[in-house]
Design a protein around this motif. Sequence first.
Motif, PDB file in Angstrom:
ATOM      1  N   VAL A 159       0.853  -1.193   0.000  1.00 23.87           N
ATOM      2  CA  VAL A 159       0.000   0.000   0.000  1.00 23.87           C
ATOM      3  C   VAL A 159       0.894   1.250   0.000  1.00 23.87           C
ATOM      4  O   VAL A 159       1.022   1.938  -1.007  1.00 23.87           O
ATOM      5  CB  VAL A 159      -0.949   0.011   1.220  1.00 23.87           C
ATOM      6  CG1 VAL A 159      -1.833   1.272   1.190  1.00 23.87           C
ATOM      7  CG2 VAL A 159      -1.817  -1.244   1.252  1.00 23.87           C
ATOM      8  N   GLN A 160       1.503   1.521   1.145  1.00 20.73           N
ATOM      9  CA  GLN A 160       2.412   2.668   1.274  1.00 20.73           C
ATOM     10  C   GLN A 160       3.335   2.419   2.460  1.00 20.73           C
ATOM     11  O   GLN A 160       2.893   1.896   3.496  1.00 20.73           O
ATOM     12  CB  GLN A 160       1.614   3.959   1.529  1.00 20.73           C
ATOM     13  CG  GLN A 160       2.503   5.198   1.561  1.00 20.73           C
ATOM     14  CD  GLN A 160       1.844   6.389   2.256  1.00 20.73           C
ATOM     15  OE1 GLN A 160       0.883   6.233   3.002  1.00 20.73           O
ATOM     16  NE2 GLN A 160       2.368   7.580   2.006  1.00 20.73           N
ATOM     17  N   ASN A 161       4.581   2.838   2.328  1.00 20.93           N
ATOM     18  CA  ASN A 161       5.543   2.675   3.410  1.00 20.93           C
ATOM     19  C   ASN A 161       4.984   3.209   4.728  1.00 20.93           C
ATOM     20  O   ASN A 161       4.489   4.335   4.801  1.00 20.93           O
ATOM     21  CB  ASN A 161       6.841   3.415   3.070  1.00 20.93           C
ATOM     22  CG  ASN A 161       7.904   3.221   4.143  1.00 20.93           C
ATOM     23  OD1 ASN A 161       8.047   2.124   4.687  1.00 20.93           O
ATOM     24  ND2 ASN A 161       8.631   4.274   4.451  1.00 20.93           N
ATOM     25  N   ASP A 162       5.071   2.362   5.774  1.00 24.70           N
ATOM     26  CA  ASP A 162       4.768   2.786   7.147  1.00 24.70           C
ATOM     27  C   ASP A 162       3.306   3.141   7.413  1.00 24.70           C
ATOM     28  O   ASP A 162       3.020   3.778   8.438  1.00 24.70           O
ATOM     29  CB  ASP A 162       5.630   3.993   7.564  1.00 24.70           C
ATOM     30  CG  ASP A 162       7.071   3.612   7.827  1.00 24.70           C
ATOM     31  OD1 ASP A 162       7.384   2.413   7.825  1.00 24.70           O
ATOM     32  OD2 ASP A 162       7.880   4.540   8.029  1.00 24.70           O
ATOM     33  N   TYR A 163       2.384   2.762   6.535  1.00 18.00           N
ATOM     34  CA  TYR A 163       0.994   3.064   6.894  1.00 18.00           C
ATOM     35  C   TYR A 163       0.580   2.173   8.068  1.00 18.00           C
ATOM     36  O   TYR A 163       1.195   1.138   8.337  1.00 18.00           O
ATOM     37  CB  TYR A 163       0.059   2.914   5.691  1.00 18.00           C
ATOM     38  CG  TYR A 163      -0.493   1.517   5.440  1.00 18.00           C
ATOM     39  CD1 TYR A 163       0.230   0.570   4.724  1.00 18.00           C
ATOM     40  CD2 TYR A 163      -1.756   1.145   5.918  1.00 18.00           C
ATOM     41  CE1 TYR A 163      -0.283  -0.702   4.481  1.00 18.00           C
ATOM     42  CE2 TYR A 163      -2.275  -0.121   5.678  1.00 18.00           C
ATOM     43  CZ  TYR A 163      -1.532  -1.043   4.971  1.00 18.00           C
ATOM     44  OH  TYR A 163      -2.038  -2.297   4.738  1.00 18.00           O
ATOM     45  N   ALA A 164      -0.445   2.618   8.774  1.00 15.93           N
ATOM     46  CA  ALA A 164      -0.924   1.880   9.946  1.00 15.93           C
ATOM     47  C   ALA A 164      -2.439   1.957   9.947  1.00 15.93           C
ATOM     48  O   ALA A 164      -2.999   3.016  10.213  1.00 15.93           O
ATOM     49  CB  ALA A 164      -0.349   2.480  11.228  1.00 15.93           C
ATOM     50  N   GLY A 165      -3.098   0.844   9.655  1.00 15.49           N
ATOM     51  CA  GLY A 165      -4.562   0.857   9.609  1.00 15.49           C
ATOM     52  C   GLY A 165      -5.051   1.804   8.529  1.00 15.49           C
ATOM     53  O   GLY A 165      -4.767   1.614   7.354  1.00 15.49           O
ATOM     54  N   LEU A 166      -5.781   2.837   8.940  1.00 15.04           N
ATOM     55  CA  LEU A 166      -6.253   3.830   7.972  1.00 15.04           C
ATOM     56  C   LEU A 166      -5.448   5.126   8.052  1.00 15.04           C
ATOM     57  O   LEU A 166      -5.837   6.145   7.487  1.00 15.04           O
ATOM     58  CB  LEU A 166      -7.749   4.092   8.159  1.00 15.04           C
ATOM     59  CG  LEU A 166      -8.631   2.991   7.552  1.00 15.04           C
ATOM     60  CD1 LEU A 166     -10.070   3.093   8.053  1.00 15.04           C
ATOM     61  CD2 LEU A 166      -8.583   3.015   6.030  1.00 15.04           C
ATOM     62  N   ALA A 167      -4.308   5.056   8.756  1.00 16.42           N
ATOM     63  CA  ALA A 167      -3.423   6.229   8.821  1.00 16.42           C
ATOM     64  C   ALA A 167      -2.312   6.073   7.797  1.00 16.42           C
ATOM     65  O   ALA A 167      -1.610   5.063   7.791  1.00 16.42           O
ATOM     66  CB  ALA A 167      -2.830   6.360  10.219  1.00 16.42           C
ATOM     67  N   PRO A 168      -2.141   7.061   6.900  1.00 13.65           N
ATOM     68  CA  PRO A 168      -1.086   6.939   5.886  1.00 13.65           C
ATOM     69  C   PRO A 168       0.299   7.095   6.493  1.00 13.65           C
ATOM     70  O   PRO A 168       0.453   7.611   7.595  1.00 13.65           O
ATOM     71  CB  PRO A 168      -1.393   8.096   4.934  1.00 13.65           C
ATOM     72  CG  PRO A 168      -2.144   9.093   5.754  1.00 13.65           C
ATOM     73  CD  PRO A 168      -2.904   8.309   6.791  1.00 13.65           C
ATOM     74  N   GLY A 169       1.322   6.621   5.766  1.00 10.85           N
ATOM     75  CA  GLY A 169       2.703   6.936   6.116  1.00 10.85           C
ATOM     76  C   GLY A 169       3.036   8.315   5.562  1.00 10.85           C
ATOM     77  O   GLY A 169       2.130   9.105   5.263  1.00 10.85           O
TER      78      GLY A 169
END
Length: 533
Positions: free
Chosen positions: A244-254
């Motif tokens: 998805v994207q580096n370091d994303y967490a749940g529905l929080a973007p990196g």
Amino acid sequence: MQELDGLDRRRWMQRALALAPGAWVARDAWSQPVLAGDPFNLGVASGSPTPESVVLWTRLHDTNWLGTRRLPAGPVTVRWELADDESFRKLRRKGEAQAVPELDHSVHVEVQGLHPDRWYHYRFMVGGPRNDWVSATGRTRTLPAPGSPVARLRLAYASCQRWEHGFYAAWRHLVSDQPDLVLFLGDYIYEYPGATGAVRAPSGAWVLTLDEYRARYALHKSDADLRAAHACAPWLVTWDDHEVQNDYAGLAPGDSGPEVPDFGRRRAAAYQAYYENMPLAASALTRGRVGLLAGDEMRLYRSVSLGALGEIQLLDMRQHRDQQVCTQGGKRGSSMVDPAKCPDWHDPQRTMLGAAQERWLTQRLQVPSGPWQLIAQQTLFGRRDSRSGSGVSLWNDGWDGYGPARQRIVDAMAERRDRTTHVVLGGDVHENWVGHVLSQYGQARGESVAVEFCGTSITSRAGGAARVATRLEANPHYVFADGDRRGYGLVDLTPQRLRTQLRAVGDATLRDTGVSTLASFEVAAGRPRLERI
Ligand code: FE
Ligand code: CA
């Protein structure tokens, strides 16, 4: 991203799945497109095996990897066969499946009612009455039924195959090692643009949209060594952040790359492309929708039977986790943190797995299904302090950033230590780390409750290879570490012993590089102690 609001679960299931193990349909009822080139050039795959079923996968694709698509706009009927033998004389199952454009003409056939613990061959066909196109033949197998005796099983684990960092020689050697099951533990693609200094054709721009994610998967599957690895055995797959994207967490973007207006929408596009390109059962799409909507979830975590040998618990550590805490500079994403300067570090409410998955896992870890319990997850499990002077320095994106949650899992493992030996497999760090999981970290005398093999990458470069020796010294519960070599791991399981070989390619920037065993370890059932052999 494509959204199909009106297409409900039942209608979609009918379209995409109902034909799976069905009878032959009349030939004039097929969708028979005229295809300009081999539509099976992304290969075949199988996965999500159980004792009686397996998912067969392919995706129809144009020969022009990144350019204009010439596949028909509508559904295409794909025929499939599964046999005991390579020449398909002893046919066990056959049927049709619809490759629908809403799923990018991917096919996920769930073959049921198979014999446990047995190898099969499979292939797909598309076109007119004479089957204009036939796919490569894949090999797959079912798993042993719970409790049934198994003399030996060979698992391979791998992760992190950044395209422009190398060639996939590791996959070629893995095929020669003949695993029964391949565990892919995350970073199948990277969303990054092609880097300067790439060792092969750069992969393109930042990946943000559904079509861009689809193209990135197609690029990877243009590699014959990767296709061969998919065709050689069933895979169990989970994702890490870069799908998805580096370091994303749940529905929080990196915080890497261009901002998108709606991260939930981007995540849904990435998840859908992941489903389309992996041998997953349709039940992974928990909403049963074809076009995933912003925030839609997928179900990847599950238990996998290894017969009387025990079980694998496959985890998803990105989708349900709480956000990283105390990232430096008030940014999103990850950083090194001194826990003494982070008030939220020990917050017991924070989870890596989400409440439901954590509850499921801690219960599952206490079911003694055999001598071995493998936990297949994404990253380094044990504590790794990277201090350079005084003070502690821990990475807030790994398990160290979710200490109380890790402790709950360690406690669950410790409770059943007498009945089963827990073995944690991981990836993400692009380095090999082998160690003991301690009953408590940060205490002088934590005792070993499990062993851990965190694998290196297939190609992705290691950032901290120069620091490996000092880090190993500072964290003596680890017995081995190496940041220089790319490759994969092999785990041979018997009722009495586990043997792990760290397989390392000579130079991942060369297509024809060789392979060797960097180190081997044994663990006796019932005793979570690593012996180097
Ligand atoms: Fe990675
Ligand atoms: Ca990351």
